[in-house]
Design a protein around this motif. Structure first.
Motif, PDB file in Angstrom:
ATOM      1  N   VAL A  29      36.200  34.364  40.643  1.00 58.85           N
ATOM      2  CA  VAL A  29      36.536  33.111  40.163  1.00 58.85           C
ATOM      3  C   VAL A  29      37.372  32.473  39.939  1.00 58.85           C
ATOM      4  O   VAL A  29      36.878  30.994  40.391  1.00 58.85           O
ATOM      5  CB  VAL A  29      36.386  33.828  38.023  1.00 58.85           C
ATOM      6  CG1 VAL A  29      36.781  32.263  37.122  1.00 58.85           C
ATOM      7  CG2 VAL A  29      35.114  34.162  37.442  1.00 58.85           C
ATOM      8  N   ALA A  30      38.101  32.304  40.374  1.00 59.40           N
ATOM      9  CA  ALA A  30      39.419  31.921  40.684  1.00 59.40           C
ATOM     10  C   ALA A  30      39.156  31.225  42.074  1.00 59.40           C
ATOM     11  O   ALA A  30      39.802  29.602  41.981  1.00 59.40           O
ATOM     12  CB  ALA A  30      40.882  32.696  40.771  1.00 59.40           C
ATOM     13  N   ALA A  31      39.043  31.685  42.904  1.00 60.57           N
ATOM     14  CA  ALA A  31      38.993  30.885  44.394  1.00 60.57           C
ATOM     15  C   ALA A  31      37.330  29.453  44.111  1.00 60.57           C
ATOM     16  O   ALA A  31      36.935  28.431  44.683  1.00 60.57           O
ATOM     17  CB  ALA A  31      38.336  31.852  45.180  1.00 60.57           C
ATOM     18  N   MET A  32      36.644  30.250  43.067  1.00 56.06           N
ATOM     19  CA  MET A  32      35.545  28.986  42.761  1.00 56.06           C
ATOM     20  C   MET A  32      36.123  27.944  41.808  1.00 56.06           C
ATOM     21  O   MET A  32      36.474  26.627  42.376  1.00 56.06           O
ATOM     22  CB  MET A  32      34.311  29.683  42.350  1.00 56.06           C
ATOM     23  CG  MET A  32      33.980  31.345  41.952  1.00 56.06           C
ATOM     24  SD  MET A  32      32.609  31.953  41.204  1.00 56.06           S
ATOM     25  CE  MET A  32      31.642  32.932  41.885  1.00 56.06           C
ATOM     26  N   LEU A  33      36.856  27.986  41.056  1.00 52.67           N
ATOM     27  CA  LEU A  33      37.753  27.131  40.598  1.00 52.67           C
ATOM     28  C   LEU A  33      39.282  26.582  41.610  1.00 52.67           C
ATOM     29  O   LEU A  33      39.783  25.777  41.400  1.00 52.67           O
ATOM     30  CB  LEU A  33      38.472  27.472  38.827  1.00 52.67           C
ATOM     31  CG  LEU A  33      37.667  28.366  37.839  1.00 52.67           C
ATOM     32  CD1 LEU A  33      38.595  28.348  37.171  1.00 52.67           C
ATOM     33  CD2 LEU A  33      36.721  26.759  38.165  1.00 52.67           C
ATOM     34  N   GLU A  34      39.480  27.243  43.207  1.00 52.69           N
ATOM     35  CA  GLU A  34      40.579  26.605  43.583  1.00 52.69           C
ATOM     36  C   GLU A  34      41.275  26.663  42.723  1.00 52.69           C
ATOM     37  O   GLU A  34      42.726  25.333  42.830  1.00 52.69           O
ATOM     38  CB  GLU A  34      39.706  25.501  43.825  1.00 52.69           C
ATOM     39  CG  GLU A  34      38.991  25.687  45.032  1.00 52.69           C
ATOM     40  CD  GLU A  34      39.161  23.676  45.767  1.00 52.69           C
ATOM     41  OE1 GLU A  34      39.156  22.867  45.239  1.00 52.69           O
ATOM     42  OE2 GLU A  34      37.695  24.032  46.411  1.00 52.69           O
ATOM     43  N   SER A  36      44.614  29.997  41.103  1.00 53.04           N
ATOM     44  CA  SER A  36      45.649  30.965  41.478  1.00 53.04           C
ATOM     45  C   SER A  36      44.868  32.144  40.797  1.00 53.04           C
ATOM     46  O   SER A  36      44.265  31.819  39.028  1.00 53.04           O
ATOM     47  CB  SER A  36      46.705  30.949  41.220  1.00 53.04           C
ATOM     48  OG  SER A  36      47.522  30.594  40.294  1.00 53.04           O
ATOM     49  N   HIS A  37      43.825  33.219  40.955  1.00 54.46           N
ATOM     50  CA  HIS A  37      44.378  34.627  39.712  1.00 54.46           C
ATOM     51  C   HIS A  37      45.144  34.932  39.055  1.00 54.46           C
ATOM     52  O   HIS A  37      44.782  34.849  37.708  1.00 54.46           O
ATOM     53  CB  HIS A  37      43.979  35.839  40.455  1.00 54.46           C
ATOM     54  CG  HIS A  37      45.469  36.249  41.350  1.00 54.46           C
ATOM     55  ND1 HIS A  37      46.267  36.304  42.072  1.00 54.46           N
ATOM     56  CD2 HIS A  37      45.729  37.054  40.372  1.00 54.46           C
ATOM     57  CE1 HIS A  37      46.964  36.655  42.287  1.00 54.46           C
ATOM     58  NE2 HIS A  37      46.852  37.526  41.451  1.00 54.46           N
ATOM     59  N   ALA A  38      46.498  34.582  39.013  1.00 55.05           N
ATOM     60  CA  ALA A  38      47.060  34.717  38.043  1.00 55.05           C
ATOM     61  C   ALA A  38      46.964  33.696  36.772  1.00 55.05           C
ATOM     62  O   ALA A  38      47.502  34.149  35.264  1.00 55.05           O
ATOM     63  CB  ALA A  38      48.641  34.342  38.210  1.00 55.05           C
ATOM     64  N   THR A  39      47.065  32.600  37.077  1.00 53.65           N
ATOM     65  CA  THR A  39      46.318  31.480  36.110  1.00 53.65           C
ATOM     66  C   THR A  39      44.850  31.541  35.153  1.00 53.65           C
ATOM     67  O   THR A  39      44.991  32.141  34.014  1.00 53.65           O
ATOM     68  CB  THR A  39      46.182  30.396  36.951  1.00 53.65           C
ATOM     69  OG1 THR A  39      46.780  29.710  37.779  1.00 53.65           O
ATOM     70  CG2 THR A  39      45.821  28.807  34.982  1.00 53.65           C
ATOM     71  N   VAL A  40      43.967  32.248  35.807  1.00 53.15           N
ATOM     72  CA  VAL A  40      42.811  32.727  35.099  1.00 53.15           C
ATOM     73  C   VAL A  40      43.290  33.659  34.720  1.00 53.15           C
ATOM     74  O   VAL A  40      43.037  33.876  33.349  1.00 53.15           O
ATOM     75  CB  VAL A  40      41.598  32.750  36.828  1.00 53.15           C
ATOM     76  CG1 VAL A  40      40.484  33.804  35.315  1.00 53.15           C
ATOM     77  CG2 VAL A  40      40.980  32.007  37.265  1.00 53.15           C
ATOM     78  N   SER A  41      44.528  35.087  34.754  1.00 54.13           N
ATOM     79  CA  SER A  41      44.599  35.860  34.360  1.00 54.13           C
ATOM     80  C   SER A  41      44.712  36.311  32.515  1.00 54.13           C
ATOM     81  O   SER A  41      44.668  35.845  32.105  1.00 54.13           O
ATOM     82  CB  SER A  41      45.691  37.214  35.196  1.00 54.13           C
ATOM     83  OG  SER A  41      45.772  38.082  34.417  1.00 54.13           O
ATOM     84  N   ARG A  42      46.033  34.683  33.285  1.00 53.21           N
ATOM     85  CA  ARG A  42      46.702  33.881  31.382  1.00 53.21           C
ATOM     86  C   ARG A  42      46.067  33.511  30.947  1.00 53.21           C
ATOM     87  O   ARG A  42      46.525  33.656  29.957  1.00 53.21           O
ATOM     88  CB  ARG A  42      47.903  33.387  32.270  1.00 53.21           C
ATOM     89  CG  ARG A  42      49.129  33.755  32.414  1.00 53.21           C
ATOM     90  CD  ARG A  42      50.066  33.076  32.862  1.00 53.21           C
ATOM     91  NE  ARG A  42      50.050  31.739  33.798  1.00 53.21           N
ATOM     92  CZ  ARG A  42      50.100  32.018  34.907  1.00 53.21           C
ATOM     93  NH1 ARG A  42      51.047  32.877  35.662  1.00 53.21           N
ATOM     94  NH2 ARG A  42      51.034  31.084  36.294  1.00 53.21           N
ATOM     95  N   VAL A  55      37.793  25.016  30.568  1.00 51.19           N
ATOM     96  CA  VAL A  55      37.102  26.210  30.015  1.00 51.19           C
ATOM     97  C   VAL A  55      35.778  25.133  30.350  1.00 51.19           C
ATOM     98  O   VAL A  55      34.351  26.663  30.512  1.00 51.19           O
ATOM     99  CB  VAL A  55      37.207  26.045  28.542  1.00 51.19           C
ATOM    100  CG1 VAL A  55      35.913  26.891  28.119  1.00 51.19           C
ATOM    101  CG2 VAL A  55      38.323  26.391  27.751  1.00 51.19           C
ATOM    102  N   SER A  56      35.227  24.522  30.644  1.00 53.24           N
ATOM    103  CA  SER A  56      33.864  24.100  30.479  1.00 53.24           C
ATOM    104  C   SER A  56      33.513  24.164  32.234  1.00 53.24           C
ATOM    105  O   SER A  56      32.286  25.004  32.742  1.00 53.24           O
ATOM    106  CB  SER A  56      33.901  22.778  30.518  1.00 53.24           C
ATOM    107  OG  SER A  56      32.151  21.797  31.284  1.00 53.24           O
ATOM    108  N   ALA A  57      34.555  24.190  33.231  1.00 56.40           N
ATOM    109  CA  ALA A  57      34.216  24.717  35.009  1.00 56.40           C
ATOM    110  C   ALA A  57      34.524  25.765  34.830  1.00 56.40           C
ATOM    111  O   ALA A  57      33.987  26.504  35.850  1.00 56.40           O
ATOM    112  CB  ALA A  57      35.250  23.735  35.634  1.00 56.40           C
ATOM    113  N   TYR A  58      35.256  27.334  34.002  1.00 49.78           N
ATOM    114  CA  TYR A  58      34.726  28.623  34.269  1.00 49.78           C
ATOM    115  C   TYR A  58      33.426  28.634  33.580  1.00 49.78           C
ATOM    116  O   TYR A  58      33.200  29.782  34.472  1.00 49.78           O
ATOM    117  CB  TYR A  58      36.045  28.387  33.352  1.00 49.78           C
ATOM    118  CG  TYR A  58      36.324  29.686  33.437  1.00 49.78           C
ATOM    119  CD1 TYR A  58      37.849  30.799  33.388  1.00 49.78           C
ATOM    120  CD2 TYR A  58      35.817  30.845  32.307  1.00 49.78           C
ATOM    121  CE1 TYR A  58      37.098  31.692  33.721  1.00 49.78           C
ATOM    122  CE2 TYR A  58      35.387  32.079  32.513  1.00 49.78           C
ATOM    123  CZ  TYR A  58      36.719  32.741  33.111  1.00 49.78           C
ATOM    124  OH  TYR A  58      36.991  34.400  33.052  1.00 49.78           O
TER     125      TYR A  58
END
Length: 281
Positions: A29-34, A36-42, A55-58
């Motif tokens: 998902v982080a790659a799709m959103l361009e 970091s995976h740390a940001t998505v995890s947080r 949130v909408s993009a995610y």
């Protein structure tokens, strides 16, 4: 700290659920959103609040429905606010998700309830009886009871939460669901009281004023030391997490503790009430 609010945790839990339903990993998902995976995890742990557009993009990337996207985008608004008030069932559902997440990551919980057995210690038949009398739609009762019983896993699991439960004496004498249900409920209380992580105390009816008379409340301390208070009535729920508010409720717990019976005397009283009720069945 921004992003560690109950609302942010509820939002994060719902994002994680949507991603897992899509069979995607955090890095994907982080790659799709361009990002970091740390940001998505947080975002998913509630340690950072995503903006509504994030949130909408995610949710678009994980293929969530339009209804879910609308609900979670709305939930993202004001996620870092000083409190979270919900009124009415549609608004209370995401707050329940927040409560489950807060409890799941708790190290310590104090629950004060003068008129009812606290939700964390209710048996299914007792909870079902309350919901029927409270006019909960019949189609929703089984699901709600299952959720309520599921909350108790934090008390019985390996590495359980420490729980201080303060219950009003009048709650023991009520006949919610009938005498047989109450006997089962009181036996369940005694079983919980034997757990090393549970301190169960009864507040005698003939006691001086204490904060529990203002209404029930739940005080939660998470593993990272953050505090949260949850207040609830029939049509609304309120989360507080500002330090000054939490301090008021820590003080309230200690005031209640001073008027409550000892754990030993509490267990003895519950056993006596069981004997009385069993004689009427």
């Amino acid at each position: 700290m921004p992003g560690t609010t109950p609302k942010a945790r509820a939002l994060g839990a719902e994002l994680r659920k949507a991603r897992e339903a899509a069979g995607l990993g955090v890095r994907q998902v982080a790659a799709m959103l361009e990002t970091s995976h740390a940001t998505v995890s947080r975002w998913e742990t509630g340690h950072r609040s995503p903006k509504p557009e994030d949130v909408s993009a995610y949710l678009a990337k994980v293929g969530a429905s339009a209804e879910v996207r609308q609900q979670l985008v709305e939930l993202a608004r004001g996620a870092d606010g000083p409190h979270w008030l919900s009124v009415g069932m549609p608004e209370q559902k995401p707050q329940l998700a927040g409560l489950l997440e807060v409890e799941r990551t708790a190290a310590y919980i104090a629950t004060v309830s003068t008129l009812l057995i606290p939700g964390l210690l209710q048996i299914g038949d007792y909870a079902r009886a309350i919901m029927r009398q409270a006019d909960v739609p019949a189609s929703e009762i089984d699901t709600r009871v299952a959720v309520r019983i599921g909350r108790q896993e934090i008390v019985t699991r390996r590495n359980p939460v420490r729980l201080d439960a303060f219950i009003g004496e009048s709650a023991l004498h009520a006949d919610i669901g009938g005498p047989a249900v109450m006997v089962d409920q009181l036996h369940a209380l005694l079983a919980h009281a034997e757990r090393p992580n549970v301190d169960l105390r009864v507040i005698p009816m003939q006691s001086d004023w204490h904060p529990g008379l203002d209404g029930p409340f739940l005080l939660v301390e998470s593993l990272d030391g953050a505090g949260v208070v949850h207040l609830e009535n029939r049509i609304s729920g309120l989360f507080l997490h500002e330090p000054a508010d939490i301090e008021v409720y820590w003080s309230a717990v200690e005031k209640v503790r001073k008027v409550a019976m000892s754990a030993e005397d509490s267990a003895k009283l519950i056993a006596e009430v069981i004997d009385t009720k069993e004689s009427t069945i």
